[in-house]
Design a protein around this motif. Structure first.
Motif, PDB file in Angstrom:
ATOM      1  N   UNK A  63      11.693 -40.770  34.707  1.00  0.00           N
ATOM      2  CA  UNK A  63      10.330 -40.663  35.185  1.00  0.00           C
ATOM      3  C   UNK A  63       9.838 -42.038  35.628  1.00  0.00           C
ATOM      4  N   UNK A  64       9.964 -42.317  36.881  1.00  0.00           N
ATOM      5  CA  UNK A  64       9.447 -43.562  37.443  1.00  0.00           C
ATOM      6  C   UNK A  64       9.131 -43.319  38.906  1.00  0.00           C
ATOM      7  N   UNK A  65       8.243 -44.121  39.401  1.00  0.00           N
ATOM      8  CA  UNK A  65       7.847 -43.991  40.806  1.00  0.00           C
ATOM      9  C   UNK A  65       9.019 -44.399  41.699  1.00  0.00           C
ATOM     10  N   UNK A  66       9.213 -43.680  42.794  1.00  0.00           N
ATOM     11  CA  UNK A  66      10.287 -44.062  43.707  1.00  0.00           C
ATOM     12  C   UNK A  66       9.991 -45.403  44.357  1.00  0.00           C
ATOM     13  N   UNK A  67      11.044 -46.129  44.694  1.00  0.00           N
ATOM     14  CA  UNK A  67      10.863 -47.406  45.381  1.00  0.00           C
ATOM     15  C   UNK A  67      10.313 -47.130  46.771  1.00  0.00           C
ATOM     16  N   UNK A  68       9.411 -48.000  47.173  1.00  0.00           N
ATOM     17  CA  UNK A  68       8.804 -47.863  48.496  1.00  0.00           C
ATOM     18  C   UNK A  68       9.795 -48.338  49.554  1.00  0.00           C
TER      19      UNK A  68
END
Length: 75
Positions: A63-68
């Motif tokens: 659960x982590x934000x995807x890399x931009x």
């Protein structure tokens, strides 16, 4: 009785989440868990015990934000 034992602690957890206050969340979640267990005892169901999770319930998920992505320049 239900409001004092469950609704109020749930509202406090919700407020901590909205405030993104990790310390308040830990405290209010523990209080909610205690309130749930107290209610179970009061209702004659002491064998139903809620506990704070000790680990990740989904070890196969991250659960982590995807890399931009960086915007590519047109040639």
């Amino acid at each position: 009785m239900f409001n004092a034992m469950i609704v109020t602690p749930l509202k406090q957890v919700e407020d901590a989440i909205k405030a993104k206050d990790h310390r308040a969340f830990d405290h209010t979640y523990a209080a909610l868990t205690e309130a749930c267990n107290g209610c179970h005892v009061t209702m004659g169901r002491p064998y139903i015990v809620i506990q704070v999770p000790h680990g990740n319930a989904y070890p196969n998920q991250v659960f982590r934000a995807p890399k931009q992505r960086q915007a590519s320049s047109s040639h």
